[in-house]
Design a protein around this motif. Structure first.
Motif, PDB file in Angstrom:
ATOM      1  N   GLY A 235      11.783 -53.666  35.011  1.00 40.71           N
ATOM      2  CA  GLY A 235      12.104 -52.294  34.626  1.00 40.71           C
ATOM      3  C   GLY A 235      12.894 -52.256  33.331  1.00 40.71           C
ATOM      4  O   GLY A 235      12.363 -52.459  32.251  1.00 40.71           O
ATOM      5  N   GLY A 236      14.194 -52.010  33.453  1.00 43.17           N
ATOM      6  CA  GLY A 236      15.040 -51.807  32.274  1.00 43.17           C
ATOM      7  C   GLY A 236      14.967 -52.916  31.247  1.00 43.17           C
ATOM      8  O   GLY A 236      14.978 -52.656  30.032  1.00 43.17           O
ATOM      9  N   ALA A 237      14.886 -54.161  31.700  1.00 42.13           N
ATOM     10  CA  ALA A 237      14.857 -55.289  30.764  1.00 42.13           C
ATOM     11  C   ALA A 237      13.563 -55.375  29.974  1.00 42.13           C
ATOM     12  O   ALA A 237      13.459 -56.154  29.028  1.00 42.13           O
ATOM     13  CB  ALA A 237      15.100 -56.608  31.508  1.00 42.13           C
ATOM     14  N   SER A 238      12.549 -54.569  30.357  1.00 46.24           N
ATOM     15  CA  SER A 238      11.290 -54.587  29.599  1.00 46.24           C
ATOM     16  C   SER A 238      11.329 -53.654  28.395  1.00 46.24           C
ATOM     17  O   SER A 238      10.389 -53.626  27.599  1.00 46.24           O
ATOM     18  CB  SER A 238      10.114 -54.200  30.501  1.00 46.24           C
ATOM     19  OG  SER A 238      10.159 -52.825  30.851  1.00 46.24           O
ATOM     20  N   LEU A 239      12.415 -52.896  28.247  1.00 45.00           N
ATOM     21  CA  LEU A 239      12.506 -51.926  27.159  1.00 45.00           C
ATOM     22  C   LEU A 239      13.024 -52.541  25.866  1.00 45.00           C
ATOM     23  O   LEU A 239      13.085 -51.872  24.839  1.00 45.00           O
ATOM     24  CB  LEU A 239      13.399 -50.748  27.580  1.00 45.00           C
ATOM     25  CG  LEU A 239      12.811 -49.899  28.715  1.00 45.00           C
ATOM     26  CD1 LEU A 239      13.849 -48.918  29.236  1.00 45.00           C
ATOM     27  CD2 LEU A 239      11.562 -49.159  28.243  1.00 45.00           C
ATOM     28  N   LYS A 240      13.440 -53.801  25.941  1.00 43.80           N
ATOM     29  CA  LYS A 240      13.834 -54.539  24.745  1.00 43.80           C
ATOM     30  C   LYS A 240      12.993 -55.806  24.696  1.00 43.80           C
ATOM     31  O   LYS A 240      12.936 -56.562  25.667  1.00 43.80           O
ATOM     32  CB  LYS A 240      15.326 -54.872  24.780  1.00 43.80           C
ATOM     33  CG  LYS A 240      16.206 -53.632  24.675  1.00 43.80           C
ATOM     34  CD  LYS A 240      17.678 -53.990  24.582  1.00 43.80           C
ATOM     35  CE  LYS A 240      18.523 -52.746  24.400  1.00 43.80           C
ATOM     36  NZ  LYS A 240      19.978 -53.070  24.355  1.00 43.80           N
ATOM     37  N   ALA A 241      12.360 -56.020  23.568  1.00 42.27           N
ATOM     38  CA  ALA A 241      11.429 -57.147  23.456  1.00 42.27           C
ATOM     39  C   ALA A 241      12.105 -58.477  23.777  1.00 42.27           C
ATOM     40  O   ALA A 241      11.540 -59.314  24.489  1.00 42.27           O
ATOM     41  CB  ALA A 241      10.811 -57.179  22.064  1.00 42.27           C
ATOM     42  N   ASP A 242      13.319 -58.675  23.274  1.00 43.35           N
ATOM     43  CA  ASP A 242      13.989 -59.963  23.471  1.00 43.35           C
ATOM     44  C   ASP A 242      14.214 -60.270  24.941  1.00 43.35           C
ATOM     45  O   ASP A 242      13.949 -61.390  25.401  1.00 43.35           O
ATOM     46  CB  ASP A 242      15.340 -59.987  22.732  1.00 43.35           C
ATOM     47  CG  ASP A 242      15.172 -60.076  21.219  1.00 43.35           C
ATOM     48  OD1 ASP A 242      14.026 -60.290  20.766  1.00 43.35           O
ATOM     49  OD2 ASP A 242      16.183 -59.944  20.502  1.00 43.35           O
ATOM     50  N   SER A 243      14.711 -59.295  25.701  1.00 42.80           N
ATOM     51  CA  SER A 243      14.992 -59.563  27.110  1.00 42.80           C
ATOM     52  C   SER A 243      13.710 -59.709  27.913  1.00 42.80           C
ATOM     53  O   SER A 243      13.604 -60.572  28.792  1.00 42.80           O
ATOM     54  CB  SER A 243      15.887 -58.465  27.705  1.00 42.80           C
ATOM     55  OG  SER A 243      15.304 -57.188  27.570  1.00 42.80           O
ATOM     56  N   PHE A 244      12.702 -58.912  27.603  1.00 40.12           N
ATOM     57  CA  PHE A 244      11.430 -59.019  28.311  1.00 40.12           C
ATOM     58  C   PHE A 244      10.771 -60.366  28.037  1.00 40.12           C
ATOM     59  O   PHE A 244      10.301 -61.052  28.954  1.00 40.12           O
ATOM     60  CB  PHE A 244      10.497 -57.879  27.900  1.00 40.12           C
ATOM     61  CG  PHE A 244       9.169 -57.876  28.619  1.00 40.12           C
ATOM     62  CD1 PHE A 244       9.105 -57.679  29.984  1.00 40.12           C
ATOM     63  CD2 PHE A 244       7.986 -58.058  27.920  1.00 40.12           C
ATOM     64  CE1 PHE A 244       7.885 -57.665  30.651  1.00 40.12           C
ATOM     65  CE2 PHE A 244       6.770 -58.045  28.571  1.00 40.12           C
ATOM     66  CZ  PHE A 244       6.711 -57.850  29.943  1.00 40.12           C
ATOM     67  N   LEU A 245      10.786 -60.776  26.786  1.00 41.08           N
ATOM     68  CA  LEU A 245      10.152 -62.044  26.415  1.00 41.08           C
ATOM     69  C   LEU A 245      10.909 -63.235  27.003  1.00 41.08           C
ATOM     70  O   LEU A 245      10.309 -64.267  27.321  1.00 41.08           O
ATOM     71  CB  LEU A 245      10.071 -62.161  24.896  1.00 41.08           C
ATOM     72  CG  LEU A 245       9.041 -61.198  24.261  1.00 41.08           C
ATOM     73  CD1 LEU A 245       9.276 -61.069  22.760  1.00 41.08           C
ATOM     74  CD2 LEU A 245       7.622 -61.658  24.539  1.00 41.08           C
ATOM     75  N   ALA A 246      12.225 -63.085  27.182  1.00 36.10           N
ATOM     76  CA  ALA A 246      12.992 -64.150  27.823  1.00 36.10           C
ATOM     77  C   ALA A 246      12.576 -64.320  29.282  1.00 36.10           C
ATOM     78  O   ALA A 246      12.550 -65.440  29.802  1.00 36.10           O
ATOM     79  CB  ALA A 246      14.486 -63.848  27.727  1.00 36.10           C
ATOM     80  N   ILE A 247      12.237 -63.204  29.934  1.00 32.11           N
ATOM     81  CA  ILE A 247      11.756 -63.278  31.322  1.00 32.11           C
ATOM     82  C   ILE A 247      10.367 -63.917  31.361  1.00 32.11           C
ATOM     83  O   ILE A 247      10.070 -64.734  32.229  1.00 32.11           O
ATOM     84  CB  ILE A 247      11.765 -61.882  31.967  1.00 32.11           C
ATOM     85  CG1 ILE A 247      13.212 -61.375  32.093  1.00 32.11           C
ATOM     86  CG2 ILE A 247      11.095 -61.907  33.337  1.00 32.11           C
ATOM     87  CD1 ILE A 247      13.327 -59.909  32.457  1.00 32.11           C
ATOM     88  N   VAL A 248       9.526 -63.556  30.416  1.00 31.65           N
ATOM     89  CA  VAL A 248       8.203 -64.189  30.319  1.00 31.65           C
ATOM     90  C   VAL A 248       8.355 -65.696  30.135  1.00 31.65           C
ATOM     91  O   VAL A 248       7.676 -66.494  30.810  1.00 31.65           O
ATOM     92  CB  VAL A 248       7.388 -63.583  29.145  1.00 31.65           C
ATOM     93  CG1 VAL A 248       6.097 -64.367  28.934  1.00 31.65           C
ATOM     94  CG2 VAL A 248       7.079 -62.103  29.408  1.00 31.65           C
TER      95      VAL A 248
END
Length: 252
Positions: A235-248
Motif C-alpha cells: 500500500g503506502g510504501a508503493s507510492l514512492k519508487a525507492d521504497s517500493f523497489l526496495a521491497i521488490v
C-alpha cells in the motif's frame, strides 16, 4: 519448482496524473525489461492508460483496483472487465478490505466479480483477511475459510492459474502493525490448505499468495521468505519508487 515472487503496488486513491506517470516510469526504469520478481502497479482508474503507456516495454504490468461483474450496462461509475483490459491492464484487485468493510461488498458480490474478471481474461488478485476483533477471538481461520469458500465458489479450476490470493490482515493495513513472519506463514499455509480442499494439490502448489499489511523495506525480507509467502501487495510504501523497489529487491 519454486514459485516466483510477485510484488504489486496498490496506489489506492492517491497520485495526480503527473505523479502517477512519474512513479510508474521510475519503477519501470529500475525493473527493466526482465525481472525474476513479477511486478505490478495498480493506479487509480483515471490514470490506467497513462500508467500503461509509462511502463510499456518493461516487465512491469498494470492492474485496476476494481471492476464490475457485468460486461456493460446502466452501471454509472463502474468499469467492466473488458474496459479494464482495454485500458492496458493485466490484473484487477477484487475484495480489498477497504471495499469489503468500507463499501459493504459481500462475498457473493466478490465471487461474481472474480468469475467475471477471469472469464474476460484478466488476472485477479483476490484479497482476504480478518479484522482485529476476529483475530483476537481466534476466528482468523474461520474468516479466511468463509472468504475463500464463498469468494472462489464455482471458479473453474483451469482459471486458477490466473488468480493470486493476497492475505491482508485488516488490522495491519495502514496501521503500522505488521503480522509477525510466523503469523503470516500460518495464515498463508492455512489458505494453501483450503485451496487443496477446493481445487487440488497441483493448483494449490502453484498458487501465489501475497502478504499485505504495512509492508515496508525494513520488514519485507523476513516476511517474504516464509515458505508459503509468495510476494506482497504493498500500500503506502508503493507510492514512492525507492521504497517500493526496495521491497521488490527484498523479494528477489
Amino acid at each position: 519448482m519454486a514459485r516466483p515472487k510477485f510484488v504489486a503496488g496498490n496506489w489506492k486513491m492517491y497520485t495526480d496524473l503527473a505523479g502517477a506517470k512519474s512513479l510508474a516510469a521510475a519503477v519501470a526504469k529500475e525493473v527493466g525489461s526482465s525481472s525474476k520478481v513479477q511486478v505490478a502497479v495498480c493506479p487509480p482508474a483515471p490514470w490506467l492508460t497513462a500508467v500503461a503507456d509509462a511502463v510499456k516495454g518493461s516487465a512491469v504490468v498494470v492492474g485496476a483496483q476494481n471492476c464490475h461483474f457485468e460486461k456493460e450496462g446502466a452501471f454509472t461509475g463502474e468499469l467492466a472487465p473488458q474496459m479494464v483490459l482495454g485500458a492496458g491492464c493485466k490484473y484487477v484487485l477484487i475484495g480489498h478490505s477497504e471495499r469489503r468493510h468500507g463499501l459493504g461488498e459481500t462475498d457473493d458480490l466478490l465471487n461474481k466479480k472474480a468469475r467475471a474478471a477471469l472469464a474476460a481474461g484478466l488476472h485477479v488478485i483476490f484479497c482476504i483477511g480478518e479484522l482485529l476483533a476476529e483475530r483476537e477471538s481466534n476466528h482468523t481461520e474461520s474468516v479466511l475459510d468463509r472468504q475463500i469458500s464463498f469468494g472462489l465458489a464455482d471458479v473453474p479450476p483451469e482459471q486458477m492459474a490466473n488468480l493470486v490470493i493476497a492475505y491482508e490482515p485488516v488490522w495491519a493495513i495502514g496501521t503500522g502493525k505488521v503480522a509477525t513472519p510466523e503469523q503470516a506463514q500460518a495464515a498463508h499455509a492455512f489458505v494453501r490448505g483450503k485451496i487443496v480442499e477446493m481445487f487440488g494439490e497441483k493448483v494449490a502448489s502453484e498458487l501465489l499468495i501475497q502478504y499485505g499489511g504495512s509492508v515496508k523495506p525494513d520488514n519485507a525480507v523476513t516476511i517474504l521468505h516464509q515458505p508459503d509467502v509468495d510476494g506482497a501487495l504493498v500500500g503506502g510504501a508503493s507510492l514512492k519508487a525507492d521504497s517500493f523497489l526496495a521491497i521488490v529487491k527484498a523479494a528477489g
